[in-house]
Scaffold this active site. Structure first.
Site, PDB file in Angstrom:
ATOM      1  N   GLU A 114       3.418 -21.879  18.858  1.00  0.00           N
ATOM      2  CA  GLU A 114       4.270 -20.575  18.124  1.00  0.00           C
ATOM      3  C   GLU A 114       3.796 -20.382  16.865  1.00  0.00           C
ATOM      4  O   GLU A 114       3.176 -21.306  16.248  1.00  0.00           O
ATOM      5  CB  GLU A 114       5.772 -21.024  18.165  1.00  0.00           C
ATOM      6  CG  GLU A 114       6.096 -22.385  17.354  1.00  0.00           C
ATOM      7  CD  GLU A 114       7.374 -22.804  17.347  1.00  0.00           C
ATOM      8  OE1 GLU A 114       8.253 -22.035  16.751  1.00  0.00           O
ATOM      9  OE2 GLU A 114       7.679 -23.710  17.840  1.00  0.00           O
ATOM     10  N   LYS A 116       3.773 -19.937  12.839  1.00  0.00           N
ATOM     11  CA  LYS A 116       4.163 -20.639  11.856  1.00  0.00           C
ATOM     12  C   LYS A 116       4.725 -19.828  10.702  1.00  0.00           C
ATOM     13  O   LYS A 116       3.785 -18.921  10.323  1.00  0.00           O
ATOM     14  CB  LYS A 116       2.820 -21.460  11.046  1.00  0.00           C
ATOM     15  CG  LYS A 116       3.745 -22.371  10.019  1.00  0.00           C
ATOM     16  CD  LYS A 116       2.283 -23.268   9.635  1.00  0.00           C
ATOM     17  CE  LYS A 116       2.813 -24.396   8.551  1.00  0.00           C
ATOM     18  NZ  LYS A 116       3.332 -23.518   7.454  1.00  0.00           N
ATOM     19  N   ASP A 118       6.497 -17.831   7.443  1.00  0.00           N
ATOM     20  CA  ASP A 118       6.115 -18.119   6.127  1.00  0.00           C
ATOM     21  C   ASP A 118       7.715 -18.080   5.558  1.00  0.00           C
ATOM     22  O   ASP A 118       7.959 -16.999   5.046  1.00  0.00           O
ATOM     23  CB  ASP A 118       5.217 -16.806   5.271  1.00  0.00           C
ATOM     24  CG  ASP A 118       4.757 -17.503   4.168  1.00  0.00           C
ATOM     25  OD1 ASP A 118       4.916 -18.766   3.793  1.00  0.00           O
ATOM     26  OD2 ASP A 118       3.834 -16.877   3.713  1.00  0.00           O
ATOM     27  N   TYR A 224      14.549 -18.673  12.878  1.00  0.00           N
ATOM     28  CA  TYR A 224      14.174 -19.216  14.164  1.00  0.00           C
ATOM     29  C   TYR A 224      14.159 -20.704  14.138  1.00  0.00           C
ATOM     30  O   TYR A 224      13.596 -21.244  13.202  1.00  0.00           O
ATOM     31  CB  TYR A 224      12.696 -18.705  14.250  1.00  0.00           C
ATOM     32  CG  TYR A 224      12.491 -17.150  14.384  1.00  0.00           C
ATOM     33  CD1 TYR A 224      12.611 -16.544  15.512  1.00  0.00           C
ATOM     34  CD2 TYR A 224      12.190 -16.215  13.294  1.00  0.00           C
ATOM     35  CE1 TYR A 224      12.282 -15.082  15.598  1.00  0.00           C
ATOM     36  CE2 TYR A 224      12.130 -15.023  13.170  1.00  0.00           C
ATOM     37  CZ  TYR A 224      12.150 -14.381  14.214  1.00  0.00           C
ATOM     38  OH  TYR A 224      11.939 -13.088  14.327  1.00  0.00           O
ATOM     39  N   LYS A 315      -4.109 -22.706  10.182  1.00  0.00           N
ATOM     40  CA  LYS A 315      -3.995 -21.817   9.175  1.00  0.00           C
ATOM     41  C   LYS A 315      -4.566 -20.505   9.454  1.00  0.00           C
ATOM     42  O   LYS A 315      -5.686 -20.651   9.529  1.00  0.00           O
ATOM     43  CB  LYS A 315      -4.283 -22.239   7.776  1.00  0.00           C
ATOM     44  CG  LYS A 315      -3.048 -23.252   7.358  1.00  0.00           C
ATOM     45  CD  LYS A 315      -1.740 -23.011   7.498  1.00  0.00           C
ATOM     46  CE  LYS A 315      -0.957 -23.761   6.481  1.00  0.00           C
ATOM     47  NZ  LYS A 315      -1.005 -23.390   5.104  1.00  0.00           N
ATOM     48  N   CYS A 409      -8.213  14.124 -17.880  1.00  0.00           N
ATOM     49  CA  CYS A 409      -8.824  13.965 -16.623  1.00  0.00           C
ATOM     50  C   CYS A 409     -10.095  13.460 -16.919  1.00  0.00           C
ATOM     51  O   CYS A 409     -11.171  13.984 -17.319  1.00  0.00           O
ATOM     52  CB  CYS A 409      -8.640  15.092 -15.639  1.00  0.00           C
ATOM     53  SG  CYS A 409      -9.668  14.705 -14.132  1.00  0.00           S
ATOM     54  N   CYS A 412     -12.615  16.283 -15.062  1.00  0.00           N
ATOM     55  CA  CYS A 412     -12.810  17.761 -15.454  1.00  0.00           C
ATOM     56  C   CYS A 412     -12.374  17.878 -16.944  1.00  0.00           C
ATOM     57  O   CYS A 412     -12.641  18.936 -17.502  1.00  0.00           O
ATOM     58  CB  CYS A 412     -12.117  18.784 -14.576  1.00  0.00           C
ATOM     59  SG  CYS A 412     -10.487  18.550 -14.729  1.00  0.00           S
ATOM     60  N   CYS A 427      -3.847  15.369 -12.794  1.00  0.00           N
ATOM     61  CA  CYS A 427      -4.834  16.127 -13.657  1.00  0.00           C
ATOM     62  C   CYS A 427      -4.158  17.698 -13.619  1.00  0.00           C
ATOM     63  O   CYS A 427      -3.867  18.122 -12.382  1.00  0.00           O
ATOM     64  CB  CYS A 427      -6.274  16.313 -12.974  1.00  0.00           C
ATOM     65  SG  CYS A 427      -7.307  17.348 -13.500  1.00  0.00           S
ATOM     66  N   CYS A 433     -10.737  21.606 -11.145  1.00  0.00           N
ATOM     67  CA  CYS A 433     -11.212  19.949 -11.292  1.00  0.00           C
ATOM     68  C   CYS A 433     -11.880  19.971  -9.857  1.00  0.00           C
ATOM     69  O   CYS A 433     -11.291  20.231  -8.786  1.00  0.00           O
ATOM     70  CB  CYS A 433     -10.030  19.372 -11.187  1.00  0.00           C
ATOM     71  SG  CYS A 433     -10.236  17.420 -11.151  1.00  0.00           S
TER      72      CYS A 433
HETATM   73  N1  5U1 Z   1       6.903 -23.047  14.027  1.00  0.00           N
HETATM   74  C1  5U1 Z   1       7.079 -24.088  13.248  1.00  0.00           C
HETATM   75  N2  5U1 Z   1       7.046 -24.683  12.125  1.00  0.00           N
HETATM   76  N3  5U1 Z   1       7.128 -25.882  11.981  1.00  0.00           N
HETATM   77  C2  5U1 Z   1       7.101 -26.624  10.805  1.00  0.00           C
HETATM   78  N4  5U1 Z   1       7.079 -25.428  14.090  1.00  0.00           N
HETATM   79  C3  5U1 Z   1       7.290 -26.433  13.017  1.00  0.00           C
HETATM   80  N5  5U1 Z   1       7.196 -27.793  13.326  1.00  0.00           N
HETATM   81  C4  5U1 Z   1       7.335 -28.592  12.129  1.00  0.00           C
HETATM   82  C5  5U1 Z   1       7.277 -28.028  11.028  1.00  0.00           C
HETATM   83  C6  5U1 Z   1       7.232 -28.774   9.759  1.00  0.00           C
HETATM   84  O1  5U1 Z   1       7.508 -29.831  12.230  1.00  0.00           O
HETATM   85  C7  5U1 Z   1       7.596 -30.547  13.402  1.00  0.00           C
HETATM   86  C8  5U1 Z   1       6.249 -30.617  14.208  1.00  0.00           C
HETATM   87  C9  5U1 Z   1       8.116 -31.918  13.393  1.00  0.00           C
END
Ligand code: 5U1
Length: 670
Positions: A114, A116, A118, A224, A315, A409, A412, A427, A433
């Site tokens: 799945e 990761k 941010d 999520y 990553k 400018c 020109c 400008c 120009c």
């Molecule tokens: N999507 C996802 N992010 N994440 C972060 N899954 C997931 N699982 C994690 C972490 C730290 O840890 C488990 C594998 C324990």
């Protein structure tokens, strides 16, 4: 209503709202429009205000607490929140898969894969189906209690759905700020004169760190789930993916991109697919998490220090890197806008080497306080032009000077200008120009300007590149003889073009003024100027006072007109155009009473693309029309722009003539 009936209605409303929330966030399949959801929520709120004794803490109305905290209290994670080992290459993934296969002595491994996200790792504790505590990861063992803030996130259920959930379950996942919400929040920050957030993760973190949950409630956060910590009263199923399915049934959001893949080949294919999609996903992601799907096998692999051996984060290439700002150059765009461009020490970011980044305009330079020689953070996400997101002030050495866009400018030498409420410095060279020449000629030839048939954008480029024309006036010096020398130009086309040029000489004053491409002079303003001043000499000679006396003309338009006509080279081009025979019928000054719009009542609703609402109003008044704020039987026309309000519906109900922007412009300029 009796108290019982009230209670019943309240229960129904709560169930309906929870169910709609589930369809919206978890199933990603909204059943009703937002307005209907808001109506149900309002009804519930009103009933609860009337009968406060019927309020429960988990009612959908009770997400936002009123009292700010003094500080966040500490939370000990009974089961530590782990981190993940990283993989940066296919080789790292092959090694990971080999370690697993050897560790569990199995040939083929299935992985739950799945994105990761941010964002910020969060633990949600549900007891008997109710959210009782939410905590940040902190150092993995001790986090902060952010329950009140987490309760404001609609994607997180205050109560689990169904009945088969365990007595105690700690759900782990990521709080994120979707990219769209982040962009909107930053626009609002800038409008309020406040600092924008650097990226969605910082914005999410800042939003959860608020002591006042009312502030958090205004932030577009989402969530999520990706795993389970503590669980009591139920044993784990045999697969991680099955557990995720259960969480979904209980009302938690699971990333829709989650898949189970086979072996390292499946992992690598998934990576390729998601990397392609990365920039079109609604949330910022920085990689992929792969977990051994079989929970028994996870147990065999165990942990190393504070990361599981059975999971890994592959990553994506970093989208932000640090580098040095070597210089700031100025580019003059085809519209005359001056864009400062950062020249950078080349740096590998977002999968490519970046050596330039846009700095947009003076406001952006001021906001970042970026100076030549600074160490900066550069971001390149997908195909988006690289941006400087911030300056690492701690690395600034010496006393570099602030940077200002030039007064003249660089192409020109004409003066540059910038108006108070516009971010762009441009400008004023206009037709003179070189940077703007092609665009100015294309505009001049366009259908709504001089309407020169057969003179398309490509041909304009060719004519300028071949040195056949330098200004719009040169167009009228073209002849069949020199045109046929151009590549792909047949004699017939050349003859047609010369004929079109000849035909275009007969025009009207408004079109001619519009065709000069003067900054901020659209068709309507050009028409108003023509009506008001009746001759080109009058327009060219008008001073500020005279210009401001025109209904549709404000200080910006006045300044643009004067700047344009004060430039010697622009006057010369206009003279040459008149000399080649461009002409228009004499205008008899139209009194408002002569106009077919005189005495008619207009209502303008929605956003017009080519003019502000005030401009539209002024143009109508100039022609003797009345402009009203509300629709009634007395309204003659309703002008409808983008995103119109209820006025458009009312007009339709009353059978009033509705004009879209095109029809409206036509009416104004007839
Ligand atoms: N999507 C996802 N992010 N994440 C972060 N899954 C997931 N699982 C994690 C972490 C730290 O840890 C488990 C594998 C324990």
């Amino acid at each position: 209503m009796t108290n019982k009936k009230n209670q019943q209605r309240i229960d129904t409303l709560r169930e309906e709202l929870d169910s709609h929330n589930y369809s919206y966030y978890v199933l990603d399949n909204p059943e009703i429009p937002d307005s209907e959801y808001d109506r149900l929520l309002r009804e519930l709120d009103e009933l609860e205000q009337q009968y406060p004794e019927l309020i429960t803490t988990n009612s959908p109305t009770q997400r936002v607490g009123a009292t700010p905290l003094d500080s966040f209290s500490e939370v000990q994670h009974e089961i530590p929140m782990l981190s993940l080992g990283n993989a940066f290459s296919e080789q790292d993934m092959t090694d990971f898969d080999r370690r697993i296969r050897e560790g569990v002595e199995k040939k083929n491994i299935e992985y739950a894969a799945e994105p990761k996200l941010d964002g910020l790792a969060i633990s949600l504790l549900y007891e008997n189906g109710l959210l009782v505590r939410a905590a940040t990861r902190g150092d993995g063992r001790t986090g902060e209690d952010v329950t009140l803030n987490i309760r404001t996130i609609d994607a997180i259920p205050l109560k689990l759905r169904g009945e088969n959930y365990p007595a105690v379950i700690e759900i782990r996942g990521e709080v994120v700020m979707p990219k769209s919400g982040f962009d909107k929040l930053n626009r609002q920050q800038l409008e309020k004169g406040e600092k924008p957030f650097v990226n969605p993760r910082n914005a999410a973190a800042g939003s959860l760190r608020q002591l006042d949950p009312q502030v958090t409630a205004t932030r577009p956060l989402s969530f999520y789930s990706y795993g389970v910590g503590l669980i009591k009263g139920m044993s784990l199923p045999n697969k991680h993916s099955v557990m995720m399915g259960k969480l979904k049934l209980w009302g938690l959001r699971i990333n829709p991109e989650s898949r189970v893949v086979k072996g390292v080949k499946g992992c690598l294919e998934y990576y390729e697919q998601l990397a392609k999609k990365r920039n079109s996903l609604p949330d910022e992601i920085d990689g992929i998490v792969y977990k051994v799907d079989d929970i028994k096998l996870q147990g065999i692999m165990g942990f190393v220090s504070r990361a599981p051996r059975w999971a890994i984060a592959r990553k994506f290439p970093a989208q932000e890197e640090m580098t040095k700002l070597l210089a700031i150059d100025i580019q003059v765009g085809r519209t005359g806008a001056l864009t400062p461009v950062a020249r950078l020490q080349p740096v590998f970011v977002g999968g490519v080497t970046v050596s330039n980044a846009t700095l947009h305009n003076q406001d952006e330079i001021d906001r970042l306080d970026v100076r030549v020689g600074d160490t900066v953070i550069v971001r390149r996400a997908g195909d988006v032009i690289p941006q400087i997101v911030s300056v690492v002030k701690s690395k600034r050495t010496g006393k570099p000077r602030r940077f200002y866009l030039p007064d003249t400018c660089p192409v020109c030498g004409s003066e540059t200008a910038r108006f108070d409420d516009e971010a762009v410095t441009f400008c004023t060279g206009g037709l003179f120009c070189e940077a703007q020449r092609k665009e100015a000629i294309k505009h001049f030839a366009s259908r709504r300007a001089m309407n020169i048939d057969g003179l398309g954008d490509k041909l304009v480029e060719q004519l300028v590149d071949e040195g056949l024309i330098h200004t719009i006036a040169d167009l009228y010096q073209l002849n069949v003889e020199n045109l046929v020398k151009l590549e792909r130009m047949a004699e017939k086309s050349a003859k047609n073009l010369v004929a079109s040029l000849e035909k275009s000489k007969k025009t009207i004053l408004a079109r001619f003024v519009f065709s000069l491409g003067i900054h901020s002079i659209g068709e309507t303003t050009a028409q108003t100027l023509a009506n008001h001043f009746t001759t080109l000499e009058n327009i060219m000679g008008a001073d500020e006072e005279k210009l401001l006396a025109v209904a549709d003309v404000g200080p910006i338009v006045a300044e643009n007109l004067m700047t344009f006509f004060n430039q010697e080279h622009n006057r010369e081009v206009v003279e040459q155009l008149i000399a080649v025979g461009i002409n228009w019928p004499k205008i008899k000054k139209k009194s408002a009473n002569d106009s077919p719009l005189a005495g008619k009542t207009f209502v303008v609703t929605g956003t017009l693309e080519t003019m502000g609402r005030n401009d539209a109003k002024a143009a109508l008044q100039e022609l003797g029309a009345k402009v009203s704020g509300s629709v009634s039987k007395k309204t003659d026309y309703v002008v409808v722009g983008e995103n119109p309000g209820s006025k458009a519906t009312k007009a339709a109900d009353l059978g009033i003539t509705i004009l879209d922007e095109k029809a409206f412009t036509k009416l104004l300029t007839q």
